[in-house]
Design an enzyme around this catalytic site. Sequence first.
Site, mmCIF file in Angstrom:
data_model
loop_
_atom_site.group_PDB
_atom_site.id
_atom_site.type_symbol
_atom_site.label_atom_id
_atom_site.label_comp_id
_atom_site.label_asym_id
_atom_site.label_seq_id
_atom_site.Cartn_x
_atom_site.Cartn_y
_atom_site.Cartn_z
ATOM 1 N N ASN A 215 -50.706 -20.171 3.234
ATOM 2 C CA ASN A 215 -51.103 -19.391 2.075
ATOM 3 C C ASN A 215 -49.941 -19.407 1.083
ATOM 4 O OD1 ASN A 215 -49.219 -17.298 2.802
ATOM 5 N ND2 ASN A 215 -50.753 -16.383 4.152
ATOM 6 N N LEU A 216 -50.120 -18.809 -0.070
ATOM 7 C CA LEU A 216 -49.109 -18.914 -1.118
ATOM 8 C C LEU A 216 -47.784 -18.279 -0.704
ATOM 9 C CD1 LEU A 216 -48.368 -19.835 -3.946
ATOM 10 C CD2 LEU A 216 -49.265 -17.657 -4.826
ATOM 11 N N GLU A 218 -46.572 -17.970 2.349
ATOM 12 C CA GLU A 218 -45.937 -18.870 3.310
ATOM 13 C C GLU A 218 -45.364 -20.094 2.609
ATOM 14 O OE1 GLU A 218 -48.830 -17.805 7.138
ATOM 15 O OE2 GLU A 218 -49.402 -19.363 5.704
ATOM 16 N N ASP A 284 -57.604 -18.659 9.537
ATOM 17 C CA ASP A 284 -58.175 -19.293 10.728
ATOM 18 C C ASP A 284 -59.494 -19.978 10.383
ATOM 19 O OD1 ASP A 284 -56.086 -18.229 12.199
ATOM 20 O OD2 ASP A 284 -57.248 -16.532 12.951
#
Length: 338
Positions: A215-216, A218, A284
């Site tokens: 995600n952004l 991360e 997920d």
Amino acid sequence: MESADRNHIENQVESMNENRIESLLENLASARILVVGDVMLDQYWIGDAKRISPEAPVPVIAVQEEEERIGGAGNVARNITALDGVCTLLGIVGQDQAGRSCEKIASDANINTALEYDGTIKTTVKLRVISKNQQLLRLDFENSPSAKALAAILDQYRHLIKRHDAVILSDYGKGGLAQIESLIEVAKENGKPVFIDPKGSDYSVYRGAAMITPNLVEFESVAGVVQGEQDLETKANSLIKQYDLNQLLVTLSDQGMKLFDAKTEAIHVPARSREVYDVSGAGDTVIAVMAMALSAGLPHAVGMELANSAAGVVISKLGAATASRHELSAAFTKDYRS
């Protein structure tokens, strides 16, 4: 997504009748995916908070309902079988009740299990206390698996990978993927693409993966703060080159998701308007659907649209959830025709 690509797919979906959409989802369900990673038990204690404790200024929860779900890599696997895909779950649990619960929940969800029971640890458990659909507290119980259990997992992996189309490595930072470089190398030797949901700021361990899906937040922990679209693309392409990745898919919350590939132009799929209930587990869902779609030979852009619609279903539910085939069919059709 580039407008020409989006228009092409929208035209295809617009012309689809119910049978053709089902045919697309049947394609998706043909995938055989091996999921490896951190397996855990998600527990939910649900009740009303009607008073404050006389012992401390905290709410007292009258627990009325308890629920258990398989989490972490188990939730990725559950997303695959919810869409009728074939999935084997490979991971480590403790020789305890929580580990046995993981096995049973996975079996009930039609997941083929290859769980290694490690007598030196307790199964990772996340206990959430919820009142009026709001999470008030989370308690984590976790420890790292033994070297013996990790070696056993690698041995199983060498045999199982031959029977699957692709591998998902679900990294929750609990130690179940301590030998991740070896897992990637074995997959490459067998010609199987590896999809990784990353954790932490060291992406060197993911070198050679087919796709990683941060995600952004991360992504920025590795590449630095993003200053606009062009900077995102520059940083993404730099990571692809640095770590020898085929592709990098960044999920952007209310901005949708964007796929970067060193050989082609980036593809952007905007988010659809949704009532957001709980975003936990949406990652997920995205990686599960993308691995299934690409393993089934569907175009990347179509896989992204399916993943986008499936994630939209999941965030409207409480906790780490899944989208059924019927729910995805309805959401996918609505997203294109709204």
